[in-house]
Design a protein around this motif. Sequence first.
Motif, PDB file in Angstrom:
ATOM      1  N   GLY A 210       0.832  -1.201   0.000  1.00  0.00           N
ATOM      2  CA  GLY A 210       0.000   0.000   0.000  1.00  0.00           C
ATOM      3  C   GLY A 210       0.863   1.245   0.000  1.00  0.00           C
ATOM      4  N   PRO A 211       0.232   2.405  -0.080  1.00  0.00           N
ATOM      5  CA  PRO A 211       1.008   3.649  -0.108  1.00  0.00           C
ATOM      6  C   PRO A 211       1.724   3.915   1.210  1.00  0.00           C
ATOM      7  CG  PRO A 211      -1.357   4.097  -0.157  1.00  0.00           C
ATOM      8  CD  PRO A 211      -1.195   2.620  -0.195  1.00  0.00           C
ATOM      9  N   SER A 212       2.895   4.527   1.109  1.00  0.00           N
ATOM     10  CA  SER A 212       3.628   4.912   2.310  1.00  0.00           C
ATOM     11  C   SER A 212       3.353   6.368   2.667  1.00  0.00           C
ATOM     12  CB  SER A 212       5.129   4.682   2.118  1.00  0.00           C
ATOM     13  OG  SER A 212       5.597   5.387   0.995  1.00  0.00           O
ATOM     14  N   ALA A 213       2.843   7.149   1.701  1.00  0.00           N
ATOM     15  CA  ALA A 213       2.517   8.556   1.961  1.00  0.00           C
ATOM     16  C   ALA A 213       1.567   9.062   0.888  1.00  0.00           C
ATOM     17  CB  ALA A 213       3.784   9.404   1.984  1.00  0.00           C
ATOM     18  N   GLU A 214       0.778  10.065   1.242  1.00  0.00           N
ATOM     19  CA  GLU A 214      -0.118  10.734   0.296  1.00  0.00           C
ATOM     20  C   GLU A 214      -0.054  12.232   0.562  1.00  0.00           C
ATOM     21  OE1 GLU A 214      -4.144   9.352   0.039  1.00  0.00           O
ATOM     22  OE2 GLU A 214      -3.560   7.255   0.184  1.00  0.00           O
ATOM     23  N   GLY A 215      -0.241  13.007  -0.510  1.00  0.00           N
ATOM     24  CA  GLY A 215      -0.260  14.448  -0.346  1.00  0.00           C
ATOM     25  C   GLY A 215      -1.233  15.088  -1.312  1.00  0.00           C
ATOM     26  N   GLU A 216      -1.893  16.152  -0.888  1.00  0.00           N
ATOM     27  CA  GLU A 216      -2.842  16.878  -1.730  1.00  0.00           C
ATOM     28  C   GLU A 216      -2.322  18.285  -1.985  1.00  0.00           C
ATOM     29  OE1 GLU A 216      -6.643  16.803   0.186  1.00  0.00           O
ATOM     30  OE2 GLU A 216      -6.922  14.660  -0.146  1.00  0.00           O
ATOM     31  N   GLY A 217      -2.566  18.787  -3.203  1.00  0.00           N
ATOM     32  CA  GLY A 217      -2.143  20.134  -3.556  1.00  0.00           C
ATOM     33  C   GLY A 217      -0.636  20.304  -3.458  1.00  0.00           C
ATOM     34  N   VAL A 218       0.097  19.390  -4.066  1.00  0.00           N
ATOM     35  CA  VAL A 218       1.551  19.332  -3.897  1.00  0.00           C
ATOM     36  C   VAL A 218       2.271  20.100  -5.011  1.00  0.00           C
ATOM     37  CG1 VAL A 218       3.535  17.762  -3.830  1.00  0.00           C
ATOM     38  CG2 VAL A 218       1.383  17.112  -2.733  1.00  0.00           C
ATOM     39  N   VAL A 219       3.328  20.805  -4.627  1.00  0.00           N
ATOM     40  CA  VAL A 219       4.248  21.448  -5.565  1.00  0.00           C
ATOM     41  C   VAL A 219       5.645  20.926  -5.223  1.00  0.00           C
ATOM     42  CG1 VAL A 219       5.253  23.611  -6.373  1.00  0.00           C
ATOM     43  CG2 VAL A 219       2.827  23.526  -5.740  1.00  0.00           C
ATOM     44  N   LEU A 220       6.254  20.190  -6.167  1.00  0.00           N
ATOM     45  CA  LEU A 220       7.593  19.641  -5.967  1.00  0.00           C
ATOM     46  C   LEU A 220       8.579  20.418  -6.829  1.00  0.00           C
ATOM     47  CD1 LEU A 220       6.787  15.810  -6.206  1.00  0.00           C
ATOM     48  CD2 LEU A 220       7.197  17.133  -4.142  1.00  0.00           C
ATOM     49  N   LYS A 221       9.723  20.732  -6.268  1.00  0.00           N
ATOM     50  CA  LYS A 221      10.780  21.412  -7.025  1.00  0.00           C
ATOM     51  C   LYS A 221      11.975  20.479  -7.086  1.00  0.00           C
ATOM     52  CE  LYS A 221       9.239  26.057  -6.061  1.00  0.00           C
ATOM     53  NZ  LYS A 221       8.891  26.603  -7.308  1.00  0.00           N
ATOM     54  N   TYR A 222      12.473  20.254  -8.312  1.00  0.00           N
ATOM     55  CA  TYR A 222      13.635  19.401  -8.523  1.00  0.00           C
ATOM     56  C   TYR A 222      14.831  20.298  -8.807  1.00  0.00           C
ATOM     57  CZ  TYR A 222      10.116  15.769  -8.951  1.00  0.00           C
ATOM     58  OH  TYR A 222       9.072  14.922  -8.711  1.00  0.00           O
TER      59      TYR A 222
END
Length: 197
Positions: A41-53
């Motif tokens: 199953g999932p180890s984490a969930e997030g809503e409205g996410v902004v990721l910067k690489y």
Amino acid sequence: MNKHAKHIILNLVTAVAVTLFFFGCEDNSGAIQKFNQRNDGPSAEGEGVVLKYTDSGKVVATLKTPLIIEYGLADFPYEEFPDGVEVTFSDDNKKENYITSDYAIRYKRTNLIDLRQNVVLITSDSTRLDASQLFWDQKNKWVFTDKPYTLKFPDDSFNNGDFFDSSEDFKNFISLDNQSRMYVKERATATPNDSVQ
């Protein structure tokens, strides 16, 4: 039975019970840890996410998504974006390019992104790719698909087909089973001082 004999029997019974208890118990800490860290199953969930690489301290891509589900404990860890993604990434000339899709998966070990459903890629020079699926190899800056696609260039050239393999900027492009219209610039007429090698 006297009081002393009862006391000895009680001590023997207690010693046997304690010994059986310790032999009956084994170290289950590994099993308990595995149970607590299920990998199905999932180890984490997030809503409205902004990721910067980043690369060498510089932001090279920004990913926005309404929902991210991370499967970080799976045998082959990945992140799922069931509600789609919007990605802005910079090319070597620091110009921005855009990718959107209705669904995506990012495989963490390989940095391969599988974009699906209404995939649109727009490069900084306005080249536009529409496809039902697109694989993006971030590490090698390469995109490819074996699904139908349409590619439109700024000069009204186009390429439609069922398979292509290309660099992110479409400078190195291989396509099979396609229809296209391409415009080629004519070279200036050679002068007597030009040499052919």
